[in-house]
Motif scaffolding. Structure first.
Motif, PDB file in Angstrom:
ATOM      1  N   GLY A   1       0.812  -1.197   0.000  1.00 15.76           N
ATOM      2  CA  GLY A   1       0.000   0.000   0.000  1.00 15.76           C
ATOM      3  C   GLY A   1       0.846   1.247   0.000  1.00 15.76           C
ATOM      4  N   SER A   2       0.304   2.334   0.556  1.00 19.53           N
ATOM      5  CA  SER A   2       0.965   3.617   0.417  1.00 19.53           C
ATOM      6  C   SER A   2       1.259   4.289   1.740  1.00 19.53           C
ATOM      7  N   VAL A   3       0.273   4.348   2.632  1.00 22.71           N
ATOM      8  CA  VAL A   3       0.423   5.046   3.912  1.00 22.71           C
ATOM      9  C   VAL A   3       0.056   4.087   5.032  1.00 22.71           C
ATOM     10  N   MET A   4       0.922   3.980   6.036  1.00 24.05           N
ATOM     11  CA  MET A   4       0.706   3.035   7.125  1.00 24.05           C
ATOM     12  C   MET A   4       0.796   3.729   8.474  1.00 24.05           C
ATOM     13  N   LEU A   5      -0.231   3.573   9.311  1.00 25.59           N
ATOM     14  CA  LEU A   5      -0.198   4.038  10.695  1.00 25.59           C
ATOM     15  C   LEU A   5      -0.332   2.818  11.589  1.00 25.59           C
ATOM     16  N   TYR A   6       0.646   2.633  12.482  1.00 25.77           N
ATOM     17  CA  TYR A   6       0.620   1.486  13.379  1.00 25.77           C
ATOM     18  C   TYR A   6       0.895   1.970  14.790  1.00 25.77           C
ATOM     19  N   ASN A   7      -0.083   1.773  15.682  1.00 25.89           N
ATOM     20  CA  ASN A   7       0.038   2.249  17.064  1.00 25.89           C
ATOM     21  C   ASN A   7       0.488   3.711  17.084  1.00 25.89           C
ATOM     22  N   ALA A   8      -0.193   4.505  16.298  1.00 30.72           N
ATOM     23  CA  ALA A   8       0.170   5.923  16.133  1.00 30.72           C
ATOM     24  C   ALA A   8      -1.067   6.770  16.412  1.00 30.72           C
ATOM     25  N   ASP A   9      -0.956   7.695  17.333  1.00 31.68           N
ATOM     26  CA  ASP A   9      -2.099   8.503  17.751  1.00 31.68           C
ATOM     27  C   ASP A   9      -1.931   9.966  17.337  1.00 31.68           C
ATOM     28  N   ASN A  10      -3.078  10.607  17.124  1.00 32.35           N
ATOM     29  CA  ASN A  10      -3.091  12.033  16.791  1.00 32.35           C
ATOM     30  C   ASN A  10      -2.291  12.307  15.506  1.00 32.35           C
ATOM     31  N   ILE A  11      -2.735  11.638  14.451  1.00 28.90           N
ATOM     32  CA  ILE A  11      -2.093  11.736  13.134  1.00 28.90           C
ATOM     33  C   ILE A  11      -3.060  12.416  12.166  1.00 28.90           C
ATOM     34  N   THR A  12      -2.525  13.276  11.289  1.00 30.96           N
ATOM     35  CA  THR A  12      -3.313  13.899  10.225  1.00 30.96           C
ATOM     36  C   THR A  12      -2.662  13.591   8.881  1.00 30.96           C
ATOM     37  N   ILE A  13      -3.475  13.094   7.957  1.00 31.36           N
ATOM     38  CA  ILE A  13      -3.037  12.886   6.560  1.00 31.36           C
ATOM     39  C   ILE A  13      -3.959  13.721   5.700  1.00 31.36           C
ATOM     40  N   LYS A  14      -3.404  14.667   4.939  1.00 33.68           N
ATOM     41  CA  LYS A  14      -4.268  15.567   4.196  1.00 33.68           C
ATOM     42  C   LYS A  14      -3.642  15.973   2.869  1.00 33.68           C
ATOM     43  N   ASN A  15      -4.526  16.358   1.938  1.00 31.37           N
ATOM     44  CA  ASN A  15      -4.136  16.948   0.651  1.00 31.37           C
ATOM     45  C   ASN A  15      -3.236  16.045  -0.180  1.00 31.37           C
ATOM     46  N   CYS A  16      -3.381  14.732  -0.034  1.00 34.10           N
ATOM     47  CA  CYS A  16      -2.541  13.789  -0.762  1.00 34.10           C
ATOM     48  C   CYS A  16      -3.314  13.118  -1.895  1.00 34.10           C
TER      49      CYS A  16
END
Length: 457
Positions: free
Chosen positions: A152-167
């Motif tokens: 895939g492309s973007v991975m969040l693992y045990n990660a809090d308070n994350i923003t992914i935008k405008n991609c």
């Protein structure tokens, strides 16, 4: 003497506070990276002296820093564990001082997955790190040159308070049916915002929903909003253990499934799905599959538009689901229930058109199909035995221009003011109030009257 002592105490407290606060911010800065950067971290505060992203920026960026990616292709050969990414920070940000990774020009920095083997991994993400912002990248969920799917492309693992935008996140068609391939994957995380992204091209040639634009496991308080998702096997896949998640203001079209939620052996629920537009999704707009005996509880589906496709809503065997103020225009079934409890807990104040069939108990004895709204209203098929959709209508909703994705209501629409609590049915419950649905290209001028959807092709 008393005043002197108070002043001394105040001064000691002030200097103590400065000593605590200043170190958190004193070294926060803007740094620049490029695909060919060679500068040190200290030198990279000069745009003309960018550093390397992999060995320098990711190791040194700290709370409050902004790392600006100059235009170019960022490609890295590696073979990390499945939950990790090509680009991931070594440190966390803090509340009020996140670490920001941003493309200098919208979509000018291209991140390319390139693996030493076919093992699935991701281009960018966060692994056990919090308070991160990922902003404005073009991300390829594939080897950009050979077109071989590697994950895939973007991975969040045990990660809090994350923003992914405008991609923009770009996938590929593959034939490894059932393989987990996705544009954004969220595992064991909370307080995540996915904002104003365009995701497309994640396709399993056998139409297995494990290939999706977005996939979530065991994560809570996630918001996906103002995204445009198209040409994917599944668009939004809330796979297991999700709680208190919100899906709103999204445009989803030309997928097999629009929104797919599966308990997968773990209960989930307390989701809101509202003010989304689903267009020509070939199987189902919003689906809870059959054979899933774990509960998806307190699922609220309201003020959505479903246009085209075979099914509007379908639900499985457990949990409680409520539907209201939706407009469903399909070429098949407006609602399908799988098994005995695959029925709505509440369903009312909706507009149905074209596809007038209501199908319940599809895979058990006593299957029933209702071919008119009048029959459905007297069916007693709500959980608990009540009658569904007593205030719902079967009429042309009179969209402004659905073929050009304008799903506002004409002034004479029967859906205006006839929804629950006097709201309009459909994706614009308050009329022309400036609501934006779907992706807006970063840096673009405002949409005409802030109403017209941007088409993504």
């Amino acid at each position: 003497m008393r005043h002197f002592i108070r002043r001394m105490i105040f001064c000691v407290f002030l200097f103590w506070s400065i000593g605590i606060v200043i170190p958190m911010h004193a070294y926060s800065a803007v740094h620049y990276v490029s695909p060919t950067g060679t500068a040190t971290w200290a030198e990279s505060t000069d745009r003309n002296s960018p550093c390397d992203i992999f060995d320098t920026a990711m190791q040194n960026a700290q709370a409050g820093d902004t790392v600006i990616f100059l235009d170019g292709i960022y490609e890295h050969l590696g073979n990390p564990d499945w939950e990790q990414s090509m680009i991931q920070p070594s440190n966390s940000g803090t509340e009020g001082n996140p670490i920001i990774f941003r493309s200098e020009n919208p979509l000018g920095a291209e991140l390319v997955v390139r693996a030493a083997t076919t093992k699935a991994w991701k281009a960018i993400g966060s692994y056990n790190r919090d308070w991160i912002v990922i902003d404005g990248f073009k991300v390829y969920g594939r080897n950009r040159i050979t077109e071989i799917v590697v994950g895939g492309s973007v991975m969040l693992y045990n990660a809090d308070n994350i923003t992914i935008k405008n991609c923009e996140i770009i996938g590929i068609t593959h034939s490894a049916s059932g393989t987990n391939v996705e544009g954004i994957r969220i595992n064991d995380s909370k307080n995540v915002a996915i904002e104003n992204c365009k995701i497309h091209g994640f396709v399993d040639s056998s139409n297995h929903h494990n290939t999706s634009a977005y996939k979530l496991y065991d994560s809570s308080n996630v918001i996906v909003e103002n995204c445009t998702i198209y040409d994917c096997t599944a668009a939004l896949y809330d796979k297991q253990g999700g709680y208190n998640n919100t899906y709103r203001y999204n445009l989803i079209y030309n997928c097999n499934h629009g929104f797919y939620i599966q308990s997968a052996g773990v209960n989930n629920g307390n989701h809101e799905i509202y003010q989304n537009i689903f267009v020509n999704n070939s199987s189902t707009a919003i689906r809870h599959p059959s054979g899933d005996s774990h509960a998806s509880d307190n699922m609220q589906v309201y003020n959505n538009v479903v246009y085209g496709g075979y099914r509007g809503f379908a639900r499985g065997d457990a949990g409680d689901w409520s539907y209201w103020n939706n407009i469903v225009v399909t070429r098949g079934y407006s609602f399908t229930g799988f098994k005995e409890y695959g029925r709505p807990d509440y369903s009312d104040y909706q507009c149905f058109y074209d596809g007038q069939n209501f199908e319940v108990n599809l895979y058990v004895a006593g299957e029933a199909t209702y071919t008119s709204l009048a029959d459905w209203k007297s069916s007693g098929k709500l959980i608990g035995g009540g009658n569904p959709d007593l205030h719902s209508i079967y009429q042309n909703p009179l969209f402004v221009d659905p073929e050009n994705y304008d799903f506002r209501l004409q002034s004479g629409s029967p859906c205006k003011g006839t929804g629950k609590d006097g709201k309009d049915m459909g994706a614009y419950p308050n009329g022309d109030d400036g609501t934006v649905i779907g992706y807006t290209p970063p840096g673009s001028p405002s949409r005409p009257d802030k109403r017209t959807l941007w088409l993504s092709h």
